[in-house]
Design an enzyme around this catalytic site. Structure first.
Site, PDB file in Angstrom:
ATOM      1  N   GLY A 153       0.800  -0.735   0.178  1.00 46.11           N
ATOM      2  CA  GLY A 153      -0.243   0.224   0.087  1.00 46.11           C
ATOM      3  C   GLY A 153       0.883   0.746   0.139  1.00 46.11           C
ATOM      4  O   GLY A 153       1.892   1.384  -0.353  1.00 46.11           O
ATOM      5  N   ARG A 154       0.373   1.811   0.503  1.00 44.08           N
ATOM      6  CA  ARG A 154       1.077   3.772   0.459  1.00 44.08           C
ATOM      7  C   ARG A 154       2.529   3.685   0.844  1.00 44.08           C
ATOM      8  O   ARG A 154       3.036   4.008   0.578  1.00 44.08           O
ATOM      9  CB  ARG A 154       0.105   4.960   0.844  1.00 44.08           C
ATOM     10  CG  ARG A 154      -0.915   4.709   0.055  1.00 44.08           C
ATOM     11  CD  ARG A 154      -1.663   5.947   0.616  1.00 44.08           C
ATOM     12  NE  ARG A 154      -2.959   6.324  -0.127  1.00 44.08           N
ATOM     13  CZ  ARG A 154      -4.641   6.280   0.271  1.00 44.08           C
ATOM     14  NH1 ARG A 154      -4.790   5.701   0.702  1.00 44.08           N
ATOM     15  NH2 ARG A 154      -5.346   6.998  -0.455  1.00 44.08           N
ATOM     16  N   ILE A 155       2.398   3.417   2.313  1.00 48.56           N
ATOM     17  CA  ILE A 155       3.697   2.731   3.241  1.00 48.56           C
ATOM     18  C   ILE A 155       4.654   1.690   2.601  1.00 48.56           C
ATOM     19  O   ILE A 155       5.633   2.064   3.256  1.00 48.56           O
ATOM     20  CB  ILE A 155       2.337   2.718   4.344  1.00 48.56           C
ATOM     21  CG1 ILE A 155       2.134   3.787   5.446  1.00 48.56           C
ATOM     22  CG2 ILE A 155       4.111   2.451   5.766  1.00 48.56           C
ATOM     23  CD1 ILE A 155       1.396   3.028   6.415  1.00 48.56           C
ATOM     24  N   SER A 174       2.171  -9.568  -1.708  1.00 48.76           N
ATOM     25  CA  SER A 174       0.819  -8.575  -1.489  1.00 48.76           C
ATOM     26  C   SER A 174       0.037  -9.040  -1.769  1.00 48.76           C
ATOM     27  O   SER A 174       0.100 -10.473  -2.546  1.00 48.76           O
ATOM     28  CB  SER A 174       0.886  -7.357  -2.438  1.00 48.76           C
ATOM     29  OG  SER A 174      -0.156  -5.951  -2.046  1.00 48.76           O
ATOM     30  N   ARG A 175      -1.499  -9.400  -1.763  1.00 52.25           N
ATOM     31  CA  ARG A 175      -2.556 -10.176  -2.203  1.00 52.25           C
ATOM     32  C   ARG A 175      -2.531  -9.510  -3.629  1.00 52.25           C
ATOM     33  O   ARG A 175      -3.279 -10.786  -4.234  1.00 52.25           O
ATOM     34  CB  ARG A 175      -4.314  -9.196  -1.763  1.00 52.25           C
ATOM     35  CG  ARG A 175      -4.270 -10.280  -0.375  1.00 52.25           C
ATOM     36  CD  ARG A 175      -5.938  -8.967   0.795  1.00 52.25           C
ATOM     37  NE  ARG A 175      -5.476  -7.499   0.468  1.00 52.25           N
ATOM     38  CZ  ARG A 175      -6.561  -6.973   0.534  1.00 52.25           C
ATOM     39  NH1 ARG A 175      -7.724  -7.125   1.134  1.00 52.25           N
ATOM     40  NH2 ARG A 175      -6.011  -6.193   0.458  1.00 52.25           N
ATOM     41  N   ARG A 230      -0.157  -3.134  12.822  1.00 50.72           N
ATOM     42  CA  ARG A 230      -0.093  -3.173  14.145  1.00 50.72           C
ATOM     43  C   ARG A 230       0.382  -4.646  14.560  1.00 50.72           C
ATOM     44  O   ARG A 230       0.687  -4.943  13.852  1.00 50.72           O
ATOM     45  CB  ARG A 230      -1.591  -3.926  13.335  1.00 50.72           C
ATOM     46  CG  ARG A 230      -2.419  -3.005  13.263  1.00 50.72           C
ATOM     47  CD  ARG A 230      -2.463  -1.853  14.477  1.00 50.72           C
ATOM     48  NE  ARG A 230      -4.060  -0.357  14.235  1.00 50.72           N
ATOM     49  CZ  ARG A 230      -3.190   0.778  13.833  1.00 50.72           C
ATOM     50  NH1 ARG A 230      -1.719   0.679  13.723  1.00 50.72           N
ATOM     51  NH2 ARG A 230      -4.143   1.596  13.440  1.00 50.72           N
ATOM     52  N   GLU A 259      -0.712  -3.271  23.871  1.00 47.05           N
ATOM     53  CA  GLU A 259      -0.210  -1.825  23.883  1.00 47.05           C
ATOM     54  C   GLU A 259      -1.138  -1.131  25.229  1.00 47.05           C
ATOM     55  O   GLU A 259      -2.002  -0.536  25.626  1.00 47.05           O
ATOM     56  CB  GLU A 259       0.078  -1.163  22.419  1.00 47.05           C
ATOM     57  CG  GLU A 259       0.141  -1.524  21.069  1.00 47.05           C
ATOM     58  CD  GLU A 259       0.494  -0.616  20.025  1.00 47.05           C
ATOM     59  OE1 GLU A 259      -0.034   0.570  20.231  1.00 47.05           O
ATOM     60  OE2 GLU A 259       0.531  -1.389  19.115  1.00 47.05           O
ATOM     61  N   HIS A 278       5.186   2.600  19.358  1.00 47.26           N
ATOM     62  CA  HIS A 278       3.683   3.204  18.112  1.00 47.26           C
ATOM     63  C   HIS A 278       4.446   4.642  17.738  1.00 47.26           C
ATOM     64  O   HIS A 278       3.785   5.697  17.604  1.00 47.26           O
ATOM     65  CB  HIS A 278       2.402   3.062  19.024  1.00 47.26           C
ATOM     66  CG  HIS A 278       1.660   2.440  17.855  1.00 47.26           C
ATOM     67  ND1 HIS A 278       0.266   2.108  17.735  1.00 47.26           N
ATOM     68  CD2 HIS A 278       1.720   3.222  16.440  1.00 47.26           C
ATOM     69  CE1 HIS A 278      -0.126   2.185  16.753  1.00 47.26           C
ATOM     70  NE2 HIS A 278       0.322   2.317  15.525  1.00 47.26           N
ATOM     71  N   GLY A 280       5.006   5.267  14.855  1.00 50.68           N
ATOM     72  CA  GLY A 280       4.906   5.300  12.766  1.00 50.68           C
ATOM     73  C   GLY A 280       4.655   6.854  12.847  1.00 50.68           C
ATOM     74  O   GLY A 280       5.867   7.169  11.975  1.00 50.68           O
TER      75      GLY A 280
HETATM   76  C1  DGY Z   1      -1.980   5.040  11.290  1.00 52.59           C
HETATM   77  O1  DGY Z   1      -2.553   5.103  11.796  1.00 52.59           O
HETATM   78  O2  DGY Z   1      -3.187   3.979  12.218  1.00 52.59           O
HETATM   79  C2  DGY Z   1      -1.428   4.845  12.979  1.00 52.59           C
HETATM   80  O3  DGY Z   1      -1.100   3.340  13.208  1.00 52.59           O
HETATM   81  C3  DGY Z   1      -0.341   6.024  13.819  1.00 52.59           C
HETATM   82  O4  DGY Z   1       0.385   5.918  13.752  1.00 52.59           O
END
Ligand code: DGY
Length: 313
Positions: A153-155, A174-175, A230, A259, A278, A280
């Site tokens: 995906g984008r990330i 990927s799928r 996640r 978490e 967490h 990111g």
């Molecule tokens: C999200 O936006 O889902 C991220 O996990 C937050 O960093």
């Protein structure tokens, strides 16, 4: 006046853009879950984070809710199907956080490969005794090695861009196949060939515990696993077992099954593991952009216009 609930304070003054609604922000001393449950009955919109579980119970308490705007790209904390069945729209904040998240994930990868956290701890604990010598604290290269990206995906794409800059060999699973400059392989081949397995897929019922002991066994013993999506995409007990049994070389994790992660967790005791809380998307710039998008999604939806991003399943 019609009500909008906001569960957490966030950067910027974007809430001032909301007109014709009373904006109620949760007082910091109130439990988010209880506060939401007690106030949602007559709310028209809610602006939430990934810490707020929006399940059937809470949705059933809402009598006028039109939109759930989550200040996150992930939406596994929301029962989207149920919300949509009740005519409630759900919006999120993708895209604006992809580059910051990719920076963080790439940073984790370099940090675990080159033992940055271990080195820092060594000095702070006054254990750097021998100075420089040829076999001191050898890590693993990043450049020239193989990165296996799971989820494009984008990330995933933003990580791929960085990997190319590091002259890495890039493969992905990927799928669906994507038009990207990386070789598409099946998951077994990815696990077998990658020096760095980087998890970027969404979390859902299909990806729950995607990485389990069997999959760790398929990885190279010298390889690292990196997770910034996640925590529940990894069976954490299996990961701990794989690390203890030296099935893989190490892990760099920004997300966890539960978490906040507590220091009693065995992962925090391992030198070949890096754990971050967490982070990111946690930059001033990105959190500000997320705030803009989350509020805009809310305003647009409530005024009958299209939100910037909407979750449709
Ligand atoms: C999200 O936006 O889902 C991220 O996990 C937050 O960093």
């Amino acid at each position: 006046m019609k009500k909008i609930l906001v569960t957490y304070k966030f950067p910027g003054n974007y809430l001032n853009e909301i007109k014709n609604y009373e904006v109620k922000i949760r007082p910091e001393n109130e439990n988010p879950e209880k506060w939401l449950l007690n106030n949602i009955k007559d709310a028209y919109g809610i602006l939430i984070t990934l810490m707020d579980k929006i399940d059937r119970e809470i949705i059933d308490h809402a009598e006028n809710l039109k939109v759930i705007s989550t200040y996150s790209v992930g939406y596994d904390h929301i029962d989207v199907k149920y919300a949509l069945s009740k005519g409630i729209r759900v919006t999120n904040t993708p895209e604006v956080l992809s580059d910051s998240t990719a920076d963080m994930i790439f940073g984790l990868m370099i940090a675990i490969a080159r033992r940055l956290v271990e080195g820092d701890k060594l000095i702070r604990n006054n254990k750097w005794e021998a100075g420089w010598y040829p076999e001191f604290m050898l890590g693993t290269d990043v450049h020239g090695l193989t990165i296996g990206i799971v989820g494009m995906g984008r990330i995933g794409r933003a990580i791929l861009k960085r990997a190319h800059g590091f002259d890495m060999r890039c493969i992905y699973y990927s799928r669906h196949k994507h038009d990207v400059d990386a070789q598409y392989v099946d998951i077994d081949e990815l696990l077998k060939k990658s020096d760095y397995v980087v998890l970027c897929m969404d979390y859902n019922s299909e990806t729950h515990h995607f990485m389990d002991y069997d999959k760790f066994l398929k990885m190279k013993k010298s390889a690292f696993i990196i997770n910034g999506t996640r925590g529940k995409v990894i069976n954490e007990n299996d990961l701990i077992k794989a690390l203890n049994n030296k099935i893989i070389n190490g892990a760099a994790l920004d997300v966890f099954e539960n978490e906040p992660l507590k220091s009693e967790n065995p992962l925090t005791k391992m030198d070949n593991v890096i754990v971050t809380p967490h982070l990111g998307s946690a930059t001033k710039e990105t959190r500000d952009k997320m705030a803009y998008v989350a509020v805009k999604n809310l305003i647009n939806t409530l005024s009958g216009n299209e939100p910037l991003y909407e979750i449709k399943i």
